[in-house]
Design an enzyme around this catalytic site. Structure first.
Site, PDB file in Angstrom:
ATOM      1  N   LYS A   1       0.829  -1.205   0.000  1.00  0.00           N
ATOM      2  CA  LYS A   1       0.000   0.000   0.000  1.00  0.00           C
ATOM      3  C   LYS A   1       0.861   1.253   0.000  1.00  0.00           C
ATOM      4  O   LYS A   1       1.999   1.212   0.500  1.00  0.00           O
ATOM      5  CB  LYS A   1      -0.960  -0.011   1.190  1.00  0.00           C
ATOM      6  CG  LYS A   1      -0.254  -0.012   2.571  1.00  0.00           C
ATOM      7  CD  LYS A   1       0.220   1.356   2.991  1.00  0.00           C
ATOM      8  CE  LYS A   1       1.097   1.342   4.196  1.00  0.00           C
ATOM      9  NZ  LYS A   1       1.771   2.633   4.455  1.00  0.00           N
TER      10      LYS A   1
ATOM     11  N   ARG B   1       9.707   8.667   7.110  1.00  0.00           N
ATOM     12  CA  ARG B   1       9.886   8.526   5.663  1.00  0.00           C
ATOM     13  C   ARG B   1      10.285   9.865   5.050  1.00  0.00           C
ATOM     14  O   ARG B   1       9.963  10.937   5.580  1.00  0.00           O
ATOM     15  CB  ARG B   1       8.587   8.042   5.029  1.00  0.00           C
ATOM     16  CG  ARG B   1       8.061   6.712   5.553  1.00  0.00           C
ATOM     17  CD  ARG B   1       8.687   5.541   4.844  1.00  0.00           C
ATOM     18  NE  ARG B   1       8.293   5.497   3.450  1.00  0.00           N
ATOM     19  CZ  ARG B   1       7.230   4.820   2.973  1.00  0.00           C
ATOM     20  NH1 ARG B   1       6.455   4.160   3.814  1.00  0.00           N
ATOM     21  NH2 ARG B   1       6.968   4.805   1.680  1.00  0.00           N
TER      22      ARG B   1
END
Length: 346
Positions: free
Chosen positions: A103, A167
């Site tokens: 995902k 991230r």
């Protein structure tokens, strides 16, 4: 399709991306007797060395083209950073491989539609790893919602926080809130009509570390998501409030992740000599802790993918559902750029 895949008793699997989730996919697929992991691909040599140490004898390569050229590979798992998904999934489909992609499927609805059309044109299966759709606790909540146990749903709320992993390729919405968007769409059987989001970038300019998302679903159900990788405490919780009962889910509670509360409030119109008014009443009944069979969601998901390959169709977490999740994420991004202005989905 299924008969061809099982011609030699094994479904050939290749995993592209051996960072965080790739090794888990390898471990899980190697546990299934009907599957054989043939390749592990990663551009980073240190990761390939780690894979060879974890799974002796498993071939590793830098270039995914060896996978696309191998006729023994039936399906490819794409477990790379989000922004690389579109090109890798597209190339895998063009090579005639079924795909299970981590995902989200991609970063734009238009890209997702292209991938869905390509998979359909080639008669290939495309599934996305919205892993919480295979979580036993979430499945119990879905069962309660579908059975009408909660009454009409009024709102749902999710909190997903932790300190890291941080991230740089995508923000907390694409990384974390993706899970809750997929869960809400699954529970409510629809995508939202309206999205509003705010957030802040504290560590990296332009990459939101925390996002606050509001969504309005058909039928007047509202939803809220708080997602952050800059938080002192790991939390994965969802609350579902209905007109009859309320439910909570706590993914970190390993004994009783789901609790059903027979409690709530309603407003009843009453009439007196001086006119009409609303009387609010509340009730507070028992709390039920349903028995949840604890299973690894990733194992459930990947087993389902193999079953889909054998029967030739994907009924959960397929391309249509996954493109709608990307559409919601795009709306969240647009609202973030507009300082929280509502964005209507078509």
């Amino acid at each position: 399709m299924g008969g061809d895949l099982l011609r030699d008793g094994k479904i050939g699997i290749a995993v592209i991306g051996c960072g965080h989730w790739g090794p888990n996919h390898i471990r899980v697929f190697r546990s299934f007797p009907e599957a054989e992991v043939l390749w592990a691909i990663d551009i980073d040599e240190s990761r390939r060395q780690r894979i060879r140490a974890l799974f002796p004898g498993l071939p590793t390569e830098k270039d995914p083209r060896v996978v696309w050229a191998d006729p023994a590979v039936d399906a490819v798992v794409v477990a790379t950073p989000t922004k690389s998904h579109f090109e890798l999934v597209k190339a895998s489909l063009q090579a005639g491989k079924h795909v299970l992609c981590e995902k989200p499927l991609c970063t734009a609805k238009g890209e997702g539609l292209q991938l869905a059309e390509l998979a359909a044109a080639k008669g290939l299966l495309l599934m996305v790893g919205h892993v919480f759709l295979f979580n036993p606790g979430i499945l119990k909540v879905k069962e309660l919602v579908d059975a009408g146990e909660l009454g009409q749903l009024q709102y749902v709320s999710a909190t997903r926080t932790n300190l890291g992993p941080i991230r740089s390729d995508v923000n907390a919405a694409f990384d974390l809130a993706t899970h809750d968007v997929s869960i809400f769409n699954f529970l409510l059987g629809a995508k939202p009509e309206l999205v509003s989001a705010t957030g802040a970038s504290f560590l990296q300019p332009g990459v939101e570390d925390v996002v606050f998302v509001s969504l309005r679903y058909p039928g007047g159900t509202w939803a809220n998501i708080r997602a952050s990788w800059l938080d002192p405490k790991k939390v994965r919780q969802i609350t579902v409030v209905g007109t009859r009962k309320m439910v909570t889910w706590d993914d970190l509670d390993l004994t009783s992740p789901v609790a059903v509360y027979d409690k709530g409030a309603n407003a009843v119109p009453e009439y007196a000599d001086y006119g009409e008014f609303l009387r609010v009443t509340m009730w507070d009944g028992d709390v039920l802790l349903p028995k949840i069979q604890m299973q690894e969601p990733l194992k459930n998901q990947n087993q389902y993918f193999l079953e889909c390959l054998q029967r030739g169709r994907v009924e959960k977490s397929g391309p249509d559902f996954s493109v709608e999740v990307v559409e919601v994420l795009e709306a969240i991004e647009e609202s973030l750029r507009k300082d929280g202005a509502p964005v209507r989905l078509t």
